[in-house]
Design a protein around this motif. Structure first.
Motif, PDB file in Angstrom:
ATOM      1  N   GLY A 139      -2.580   8.509  -3.805  1.00 22.48           N
ATOM      2  CA  GLY A 139      -2.651   7.986  -2.292  1.00 22.48           C
ATOM      3  C   GLY A 139      -1.775   6.001  -2.549  1.00 22.48           C
ATOM      4  N   ASP A 140      -1.773   5.618  -1.292  1.00 23.82           N
ATOM      5  CA  ASP A 140      -1.296   4.656  -0.915  1.00 23.82           C
ATOM      6  C   ASP A 140      -2.489   3.765   0.111  1.00 23.82           C
ATOM      7  N   VAL A 141      -1.453   2.354   0.274  1.00 24.79           N
ATOM      8  CA  VAL A 141      -2.644   1.815   1.337  1.00 24.79           C
ATOM      9  C   VAL A 141      -1.392   0.441   1.701  1.00 24.79           C
ATOM     10  N   ASN A 142      -1.013  -0.145   2.448  1.00 29.23           N
ATOM     11  CA  ASN A 142      -0.714  -1.156   3.189  1.00 29.23           C
ATOM     12  C   ASN A 142      -1.320  -2.454   2.870  1.00 29.23           C
ATOM     13  N   LEU A 143      -0.929  -3.454   2.103  1.00 25.93           N
ATOM     14  CA  LEU A 143      -1.616  -4.454   1.692  1.00 25.93           C
ATOM     15  C   LEU A 143      -1.271  -5.508   2.505  1.00 25.93           C
ATOM     16  N   THR A 144      -0.286  -5.468   3.450  1.00 25.16           N
ATOM     17  CA  THR A 144       0.368  -6.251   4.236  1.00 25.16           C
ATOM     18  C   THR A 144       1.279  -5.659   5.205  1.00 25.16           C
ATOM     19  N   PRO A 145       2.188  -5.369   6.272  1.00 27.54           N
ATOM     20  CA  PRO A 145       2.704  -4.686   7.360  1.00 27.54           C
ATOM     21  C   PRO A 145       4.048  -4.586   6.308  1.00 27.54           C
ATOM     22  N   ASN A 146       4.236  -5.280   5.214  1.00 28.39           N
ATOM     23  CA  ASN A 146       5.501  -5.458   4.574  1.00 28.39           C
ATOM     24  C   ASN A 146       5.454  -4.676   2.909  1.00 28.39           C
ATOM     25  N   TRP A 147       4.335  -4.755   2.521  1.00 30.43           N
ATOM     26  CA  TRP A 147       3.475  -4.666   1.184  1.00 30.43           C
ATOM     27  C   TRP A 147       2.684  -3.094   0.769  1.00 30.43           C
TER      28      TRP A 147
ATOM     29  N   GLY B 169      13.926  -0.522  -7.635  1.00 31.10           N
ATOM     30  CA  GLY B 169      15.163   0.131  -7.112  1.00 31.10           C
ATOM     31  C   GLY B 169      15.295  -0.880  -5.527  1.00 31.10           C
ATOM     32  N   ILE B 170      16.340  -1.256  -5.779  1.00 32.41           N
ATOM     33  CA  ILE B 170      16.410  -2.254  -4.339  1.00 32.41           C
ATOM     34  C   ILE B 170      17.441  -0.553  -3.596  1.00 32.41           C
ATOM     35  N   ARG B 171      17.414  -0.820  -1.940  1.00 25.01           N
ATOM     36  CA  ARG B 171      18.012  -0.892  -0.775  1.00 25.01           C
ATOM     37  C   ARG B 171      18.278  -1.164   0.170  1.00 25.01           C
ATOM     38  N   GLY B 172      19.441  -0.669   0.930  1.00 25.21           N
ATOM     39  CA  GLY B 172      19.253  -1.336   1.938  1.00 25.21           C
ATOM     40  C   GLY B 172      19.172  -1.062   3.236  1.00 25.21           C
ATOM     41  N   ASN B 173      18.543  -1.589   4.620  1.00 25.49           N
ATOM     42  CA  ASN B 173      17.563  -0.594   5.300  1.00 25.49           C
ATOM     43  C   ASN B 173      19.030  -0.372   6.123  1.00 25.49           C
ATOM     44  N   ALA B 174      19.583  -1.330   5.859  1.00 30.99           N
ATOM     45  CA  ALA B 174      20.423  -0.461   7.429  1.00 30.99           C
ATOM     46  C   ALA B 174      21.640   0.782   7.351  1.00 30.99           C
TER      47      ALA B 174
ATOM     48  N   CYS C  34      15.379  -6.840   5.346  1.00 30.54           N
ATOM     49  CA  CYS C  34      17.114  -5.820   6.106  1.00 30.54           C
ATOM     50  C   CYS C  34      16.917  -4.955   4.111  1.00 30.54           C
ATOM     51  N   TRP C  35      15.835  -4.679   3.286  1.00 33.19           N
ATOM     52  CA  TRP C  35      15.896  -4.217   1.852  1.00 33.19           C
ATOM     53  C   TRP C  35      14.263  -4.097   2.189  1.00 33.19           C
ATOM     54  N   ASN C  36      15.183  -2.576   0.798  1.00 30.15           N
ATOM     55  CA  ASN C  36      13.816  -2.266  -0.053  1.00 30.15           C
ATOM     56  C   ASN C  36      13.626  -2.585  -1.071  1.00 30.15           C
ATOM     57  N   VAL C  37      12.106  -3.218  -1.702  1.00 31.94           N
ATOM     58  CA  VAL C  37      12.380  -3.007  -3.388  1.00 31.94           C
ATOM     59  C   VAL C  37      11.242  -2.106  -3.718  1.00 31.94           C
TER      60      VAL C  37
END
Length: 867
Positions: free
Chosen positions: A789-797, A844-849, A825-828
């Motif tokens: 499972g997974d859960v959103n801790l915050t809108p960005n976590w 892993g670090i990946r750009g959103n663009a 602008c990035w996802n970690v």
């Protein structure tokens, strides 16, 4: 008299009102003229004072070539002596495709220049920064001075947006050829004024739609410089609807069995709109390296495909000096049916010279790492217009890393009918016939034969054969279509080009006295099978008392069939062997090791009994506005099946097979499978006996195997609909690495889904076949629970986890945790597997663009190091 006087007063009032309206309209038009002006060739000049009076203007045709259109919200002031026009408050200007806007604009007619800048409000904030738009390219700055004649510009604190990237400049100068020279620049894909990250450019030149050439650059993250940088850089810029070549960032491995290194440093080359390729390189400090080429091709309405060619050399380094290599070939080709409806060509090749997917430098992002089989097929198909026949020619290769055996079929030819053919169709619509033919040439050999080039040994192992099947089938209905009868008959003919001969040698010199020789003598064999089946549907309803008007519907589908297969075997031979001091004749089939292998069998006459059940509940519901009732499936499928062979001399009854599927709603699924034997068994060894269990006082028999599988998905209804939509979209993707996602959409991770929890429980029981341990442990259980499972801790976590718990061993067999961070602008992504055979962690670090989708950094520890 009073009436005439009143009419006169009304008429005079109307005249006064109309005159006032005309004055107001004139004032409005004058005000609008001052707010929006058009300057043909020069400009419409007004005196510093007396702005309400229009003056004559003298036009100089040498000033501007085209019309300038400008406007302002607050005021416009024209200075005739200095030939300048001042615009205040949301000032806008348009000239030959160039749009400028700012809080303040100054048009200088003597110099053919325009100055745009911001103003500060009462709090000292910069308001109305200039915006410069030239043919779709946007530039935002603190100050812009632009000359319309020389097409040069001087810019301070500029920010340019092209496609998905942003370029900020402290000072810049625009040249007549549209090149921009600037110093102290920032290059990023973050659209914030203070970006989360940027590449600091000391000084550079931007060639629009081509490239940015820079001196030393340095990566800054959250306003802090990092040690990552380059002495110079050239950043390609793509034109609209144009793809550009460029590097693809690698994955970095700081520690591994091969040392430090990088994986898949790539260079992308878009050769044309129909073909693109990527060259990859991998290297490690201990001497391991690899090269790979991945290419895609496509022609609309014709075909599409891709191929992946790779070579890898492995070396672990001191003290292990072992060196070996592997070659991989992957090719997928699909033909569009619109290209040719009668011919088709498909390919799905997955070849590895070492017949295993585990010998790889990339153990984490390899979807085939745990796959022990590699299958390759190349097929050419032919249809014959509207005729119901088709033909196929196929080349097949099967590799198995567990057995180290390769099966090569080169080729296999099939000719068959695509549908049943009804002869005398005008009078016959019941009895149909079908035909299938196969010609095959196959060799099974060790995988080392192909790697070492032992092609003569591969050729000696080839087996050849031909087989054909004739089938006649009909469908009848009786008792007003309540019972369906389906009789069928199948005749099969096989010709094998190889056979065997068994002889007995001297038992004193050999452990196995039977010698088997393969000879090139072929022969025919035949088989016949006939069957007839009866099927019907029975409905029963049970009504319950109550306000909800509950109704239970039970649908039974019984099936009874009889299958008869007489013995029509050929090629039966025998040899004489001494068993327990007695000469005994042993019979065998000479086609035991042929391509279409056969063993000695006996006639079979099986009566098959099957019963399928479904249970559905219907209740009154106010939520259903269409019918007013809600339907709930209690049992989707409850199937029972067994058979009785009338030709056997003992143990005529076959096992009872049971299957039940319960899926009352979208988030619960229960599947039960079991096999039951009617016969008794030895309590010590567990071996089956010929007598029925009730005769040996062992009840009605025993369960040979059983499995209970339960799946529970907990999330909101909106999230379940989202998962279903994603699964439907991905079902059109042919790439095999997506198949796991299609089958398990609940394992996908999306920030749009706030939370979800999946519980999978599997309990299986299998009869212990080891006679020495049967008495102490009759069944070998497998009991596992998987929580994910997974859960959103915050809108960005977001945090996700997956755990496999072995209830029998009372231990966690595998545990994986993931942490996701959306940094605008990035996802970690942090992935950690602390428990299991594949222990590892990855950051892993990946750009959103989209232009940075391949710019990703992965820092990892593979399983071989953590173990």
């Amino acid at each position: 008299m009073k009436t005439k006087k009143g009419a006169f007063l009304i008429f005079s009032a109307a005249i006064r009102t109309g005159f006032c309206l005309l004055v107001c309209a004139f004032c409005i038009s004058v005000a609008f003229a001052f707010g929006q002006q058009v300057l043909p060739a020069d400009t419409t000049k007004r005196m510093p004072s007396d702005t309400n009076k229009v003056r004559k203007v003298y036009i100089n045709d040498t000033d501007f070539k085209s019309i300038i259109t400008y406007s302002a919200r607050d005021s416009i002031y024209s200075d005739l002596k200095k030939k300048q026009v001042h615009l205040y408050g949301e000032a806008k200007l348009n000239y030959e495709g160039i749009d400028m806007s700012a809080e303040y604009l100054l048009i200088d007619l003597n110099k053919n220049e325009v100055l745009a800048t911001y103003v500060e409000d009462s709090l000292g904030r910069k308001v109305g920064k200039p915006l410069f738009i030239d043919n779709g390219d946007t530039l935002k700055a603190a100050s812009i001075r632009y000359n319309f004649e020389t097409e040069k510009g001087y810019i301070q604190e500029a920010a340019i947006k092209q496609d998905e990237y942003y370029l900020m400049m402290e000072k810049a100068k625009r040249q007549p050829n549209e090149d921009v020279h600037f110093v102290h620049g920032k290059f990023t894909t973050c659209n914030l004024e203070e970006p989360h990250y940027h590449f600091a450019l000391s000084k550079a030149v931007m060639v629009p739609d081509k490239r940015i050439v820079s001196g030393p650059i340095n990566l800054w993250v959250m306003g802090v410089p990092t040690p990552l940088g380059l002495p110079f850089a050239m950043i390609p810029l793509k034109k609209k609807k144009e793809r550009q070549s460029g590097f693809i960032m690698p994955q970095y491995s700081l520690i591994s069995a091969y040392g430090m290194g990088f994986l898949d440093l790539g260079y992308y080359i878009p050769i044309s709109e129909r073909f693109q390729t990527i060259a990859y390189a991998t290297g490690y400090t201990r001497g391991s390296f690899g090269f790979r080429n991945y290419s895609e091709y496509a022609t609309r309405y014709k075909y599409n495909g891709n191929f992946d060619l790779g070579y890898t050399r492995f070396r672990y380094g001191y003290p292990d000096s072992t060196v070996f290599s592997t070659t991989t070939i992957r090719w997928t080709h699909n033909q569009d049916p619109k290209l040719n409806p009668n011919w088709s060509f498909t390919a799905n090749v997955n070849y590895n010279s070492n017949s295993t997917n585990k010998q790889t430098l990339n153990t984490q992002n390899n979807p085939q790492y745990f796959n022990n089989t590699l299958n390759s097929d190349i097929r050419l198909g032919k249809r014959f217009g509207s005729l119901p026949i088709s033909a196929d020619l196929k080349l097949s290769l099967r590799q198995n890393s567990a057995t180290k055996i390769i099966d090569l079929t080169s080729p296999i030819f099939n000719f068959q009918t695509t549908n049943r053919i009804f002869p005398f169709k005008k009078v016959n619509k019941v009895v149909g016939i079908s035909y299938a033919n196969e010609i095959q040439n196959r060799s099974s050999f060790k995988d080392t034969y192909l790697k070492n080039g032992r092609f003569d040994s591969i050729g000696q192992n080839f087996r050849n054969g031909i087989t054909q099947n004739f089938n006649v089938q009909a469908t009848f209905s009786m008792l007003k279509n309540t019972v369906r009868i389906t009789p069928s008959a199948t005749y099969k003919q096989v010709y094998n080009f190889q056979s065997i001969v068994k002889t007995v040698t001297d038992t004193s010199n050999y452990a196995d006295p039977v010698n088997i020789d393969t000879v090139g003598t072929g022969g025919f064999s035949h088989s016949f099978n006939s069957s007839v089946s009866l099927t019907s549907n029975l409905y029963s309803y049970y009504r319950f008392v109550g306000k909800r008007k509950t109704l239970l519907r039970h649908v039974m589908t019984p099936t009874i069939s009889f299958n008869y297969a007489p013995v029509i075997q050929q090629g039966i031979q025998s040899y004489t062997d001494t068993i327990n001091g007695t000469a005994t004749e042993v019979r065998y089939s000479k086609f035991e090791r042929s391509l279409y292998a056969e063993n000695i069998t006996q006639s079979s006459g099986r009566v098959v009994f099957g019963l399928n059940n479904t249970f559905e509940l219907k209740q009154k519901s106010e939520k259903d506005t269409v019918t007013g009732f809600r339907k709930t499936r209690l049992i989707d499928n409850f199937f029972l099946s067994t058979d009785y062979d009338i030709f056997k001399d003992s143990m005529n009854w076959g096992d009872l097979s049971m299957r039940m599927v319960i899926n009352p709603n979208e988030f619960i699924n229960l599947t039960i499978n079991a096999n039951h034997s009617w016969y008794g068994w030895n309590d010590t060894t567990g071996l089956i006996q010929k007598d029925y269990a009730f005769k040996t006082k062992q009840g009605i028999g025993r369960i040979k195997s059983a499995q209970f599988a339960t799946t529970l998905i907990l999330t909101t209804k909106k999230s379940r609909d989202r998962l279903q939509n994603i699964s439907n979209q991905m079902s059109n993707v042919w790439n095999p690495e997506y198949q796991q996602w299609i089958l398990n959409p609940n394992q996908m991770v999306y920030f749009e889904i706030p939370w979800k929890l999946t519980v999978d429980h599997i309990l299986s029981l299998n009869l212990n076949s080891d006679t020495s341990t049967y008495r102490s442990k009759r069944y070998l259980p497998t009991n596992t629970v998987t929580l994910s499972g997974d859960v959103n801790l915050t809108p960005n976590w977001k945090i996700g986890a997956r755990m496999m718990y072995d209830i029998e061993q009372r231990a966690i067999s595998n545990f994986n945790i993931n942490l996701y961070r959306n940094i605008h602008c990035w996802n970690v992504v942090f992935n950690w597997t602390p428990i299991g055979t594949n222990k590892s962690f990855t950051i892993g670090i990946r750009g959103n663009a989209s232009i940075l989708q391949n710019a990703n950094i992965n820092i990892r520890k593979p399983p071989i190091v953590l173990n």
